[in-house]
Design a protein around this motif. Structure first.
Motif, short mmCIF file in Angstrom:
data_model
loop_
_atom_site.label_atom_id
_atom_site.label_comp_id
_atom_site.label_asym_id
_atom_site.label_seq_id
_atom_site.Cartn_x
_atom_site.Cartn_y
_atom_site.Cartn_z
N ALA A 25 0.88 -1.17 0.00
CA ALA A 25 0.00 0.00 0.00
C ALA A 25 0.91 1.21 0.00
O ALA A 25 1.73 1.39 0.90
CB ALA A 25 -0.90 -0.01 1.23
N PRO A 26 0.80 2.09 -1.00
CA PRO A 26 1.83 3.11 -1.24
C PRO A 26 1.96 4.13 -0.11
O PRO A 26 1.07 4.31 0.71
CB PRO A 26 1.36 3.77 -2.54
N ASN A 27 3.10 4.80 -0.13
CA ASN A 27 3.45 5.77 0.90
C ASN A 27 2.57 7.02 0.78
O ASN A 27 2.41 7.58 -0.31
CB ASN A 27 4.93 6.15 0.74
N HIS A 28 2.02 7.44 1.89
CA HIS A 28 1.32 8.73 1.95
C HIS A 28 1.29 9.22 3.40
O HIS A 28 1.69 8.51 4.32
CB HIS A 28 -0.08 8.66 1.32
N ARG A 29 0.84 10.43 3.57
CA ARG A 29 0.62 10.96 4.91
C ARG A 29 -0.65 11.80 4.87
O ARG A 29 -1.08 12.27 3.81
CB ARG A 29 1.80 11.79 5.39
N HIS A 30 -1.27 11.98 6.03
CA HIS A 30 -2.53 12.71 6.08
C HIS A 30 -2.72 13.36 7.44
O HIS A 30 -2.01 13.03 8.41
CB HIS A 30 -3.71 11.81 5.73
N THR A 78 0.09 5.53 13.28
CA THR A 78 0.55 6.44 12.23
C THR A 78 -0.04 7.81 12.55
O THR A 78 -1.10 8.19 12.06
CB THR A 78 0.14 5.98 10.81
N PRO A 79 0.62 8.56 13.44
CA PRO A 79 0.09 9.86 13.87
C PRO A 79 -0.02 10.85 12.71
O PRO A 79 0.59 10.68 11.64
CB PRO A 79 1.13 10.34 14.90
N SER A 80 -0.79 11.89 12.94
CA SER A 80 -1.01 12.93 11.95
C SER A 80 0.29 13.43 11.35
O SER A 80 1.24 13.75 12.06
CB SER A 80 -1.75 14.10 12.60
N GLY A 81 0.35 13.46 10.02
CA GLY A 81 1.50 14.02 9.32
C GLY A 81 2.66 13.09 9.09
O GLY A 81 3.63 13.47 8.41
N LYS A 82 2.61 11.87 9.61
CA LYS A 82 3.74 10.94 9.44
C LYS A 82 3.56 10.11 8.16
O LYS A 82 2.50 9.58 7.89
CB LYS A 82 3.87 10.01 10.65
N TRP A 83 4.65 10.00 7.40
CA TRP A 83 4.65 9.17 6.21
C TRP A 83 4.47 7.70 6.62
O TRP A 83 5.08 7.25 7.59
CB TRP A 83 5.95 9.32 5.42
N HIS A 84 3.67 6.95 5.88
CA HIS A 84 3.50 5.54 6.19
C HIS A 84 3.07 4.76 4.95
O HIS A 84 2.36 5.27 4.08
CB HIS A 84 2.48 5.33 7.32
N GLU A 85 3.55 3.54 4.89
CA GLU A 85 3.21 2.60 3.82
C GLU A 85 3.16 1.21 4.43
O GLU A 85 3.71 0.96 5.50
CB GLU A 85 4.25 2.66 2.70
N HIS A 86 2.48 0.28 3.74
CA HIS A 86 2.30 -1.07 4.27
C HIS A 86 2.83 -2.09 3.26
O HIS A 86 2.50 -2.02 2.07
CB HIS A 86 0.82 -1.35 4.53
N HIS A 87 3.64 -3.02 3.74
CA HIS A 87 4.24 -4.07 2.90
C HIS A 87 3.82 -5.44 3.42
O HIS A 87 3.78 -5.66 4.64
CB HIS A 87 5.77 -3.98 2.94
N SER A 91 -9.11 17.85 6.56
CA SER A 91 -8.70 16.51 6.14
C SER A 91 -8.10 16.55 4.74
O SER A 91 -8.75 16.99 3.78
CB SER A 91 -9.90 15.56 6.16
N TRP A 92 -6.83 16.12 4.64
CA TRP A 92 -6.18 16.02 3.35
C TRP A 92 -5.05 15.01 3.42
O TRP A 92 -4.59 14.65 4.50
CB TRP A 92 -5.65 17.39 2.88
N ALA A 93 -4.61 14.53 2.25
CA ALA A 93 -3.52 13.55 2.17
C ALA A 93 -2.54 13.97 1.11
O ALA A 93 -2.86 14.71 0.18
CB ALA A 93 -4.08 12.16 1.85
N MET A 94 -1.31 13.46 1.24
CA MET A 94 -0.24 13.77 0.30
C MET A 94 0.50 12.47 -0.04
O MET A 94 0.82 11.69 0.85
CB MET A 94 0.74 14.78 0.92
N GLU A 95 0.71 12.22 -1.31
CA GLU A 95 1.43 11.02 -1.74
C GLU A 95 2.93 11.27 -1.75
O GLU A 95 3.39 12.39 -1.94
CB GLU A 95 0.96 10.60 -3.14
N GLY A 96 3.70 10.19 -1.53
CA GLY A 96 5.15 10.30 -1.52
C GLY A 96 5.81 9.07 -2.11
O GLY A 96 5.15 8.06 -2.39
#
Length: 348
Positions: free
Chosen positions: A105-110, A143-152, A176-181
């Motif tokens: 599951a790709p990297n994002h933060r929100h 995965t607190p607010s603003g931290k980048w996270h992905e699942h493998h 509420s918003w998200a950003m991909e990385g």
């Protein structure tokens, strides 16, 4: 309490004049927004039973590839709040997330805060700001607010976890918003924060971050929590056996919006929880039993059966009773509620 005037009691031309100026009279709706004695309790008593949910989640894995989903989740929507409102309680979102072997599951933060409670599967990990966190049954991963996270997922079978977010609250604050990385490069082969903070009462001085608000520990293994509850039971023959998940540096709740905990029911035990303002979520880690909620129309006072991996909701301002169906084995339940938010607002 006297009956107040109705909107239709007002002349039509007066109502139209109010509408033109974006004005609304309070008194026709005051009893609904300020009900006497007991608030509106929209959270329905409910059990999302895993046995019936799981086939539909697995079917989602067949129907929707990861690149078309980003996060393959079935929302646990409470009908009391409306199925379109992504609410399990007024400010808590729940979802069952599935990742199949070999998927990422790709990297994002929100902006919303999130917790993952692992329901089934092995061989997966979540990377949070470069730190890999192993995912095992019952573990609680932040995965607190603003931290980048992905699942493998590098295991053999599917892995499923329960997502718990303050998304309804953040969404209604228009925040509420998200950003991909890009995929993260992990800087360790172990859960560093767990290794640093896993000893109760011990905080390494090298990691103290003054003024930091979110917890420095990202993974709370279920094995540790279970062992703590079992040890408590050996010392306390009666009384509620429960713990709270907290920031190991300052003892505060993991998030300012949601509180997390776990409880143990002794063999054959029935416990009535303290009556509180906040609704509650219960996820069954081990065991089977019944939940009974008094004083809410959605339950009619009837007990609701649960088994391992089920997830239940109960409203606030109600008597909640939990019963362990086994007379030989304990039951273990993880909890989530809005207590930190209620405490901050002074309504707890």
């Amino acid at each position: 309490m006297n009956e107040l005037g109705k909107l239709e009691d007002l002349p039509l031309e007066y109502r139209e004049a109010l509408t033109e100026r974006n004005l609304v009279p309070l008194w026709p709706s005051m009893r609904s927004v300020l009900p006497p004695n007991v608030p509106t309790r929209d959270t329905s008593v409910l059990n999302w039973d895993y046995e019936s949910l799981r086939p539909l989640l697995m079917r989602a894995g067949e129907l929707t590839p990861m690149e078309k989903a980003e996060r393959r989740v079935l929302i646990l929507a409470n009908p009391g709040h409306g199925l379109d409102n992504i609410q399990a309680t007024p400010s808590i979102y729940l979802g069952m997330q599935l990742i199949l072997p070999g998927e990422t599951a790709p990297n994002h933060r929100h902006t919303p805060n999130a917790v993952r409670v692992i329901v089934e599967g092995e061989g997966a990990f979540t990377t949070v700001d470069g730190e890999p966190c192993k995912m095992e049954r019952g573990d609680l991963i932040l995965t607190p607010s603003g931290k980048w996270h992905e699942h493998h997922h590098e295991g053999d079978g599917p892995i499923v976890w329960l997502d718990v977010l303050d998304l309804p609250l953040i969404y209604r604050l228009n925040s509420s918003w998200a950003m991909e990385g890009e995929l993260q490069q992990t800087d360790a082969t172990r859960d560093k924060s767990y290794a640093d903070y896993s000893a109760a009462g011990v905080v390494p001085n090298i990691n103290l971050k003054r003024g930091k608000t979110d917890t420095p520990m990202l993974r709370y293994p279920w094995s540790k929590t279970r062992a703590c509850l079992v040890e408590m039971a050996a010392d306390h023959r009666e009384g509620l056996l429960s713990i709270s998940y907290v920031n190991p540096e300052n003892g505060t709740s993991l998030f300012p919006s949601i509180g997390f905990g776990a409880l143990m029911l002794r063999p054959g035990e029935t416990v009535t929880l303290p009556k509180r303002t906040t609704p509650a979520i219960f996820h069954v880690i081990e065991g089977a039993g019944q939940m009974q909620v008094e004083g809410h129309p959605s339950s009619n006072g009837e007990p609701l059966a649960f088994v391992e991996k089920d997830t239940l909701a109960a409203p606030g301002y109600s008597h909640i009773t939990l019963r362990n169906a086994s007379v030989t084995e304990p039951a273990f339940i993880m909890t989530a509620d809005e207590a930190p938010l209620h405490q901050y607002l002074g309504i707890f």
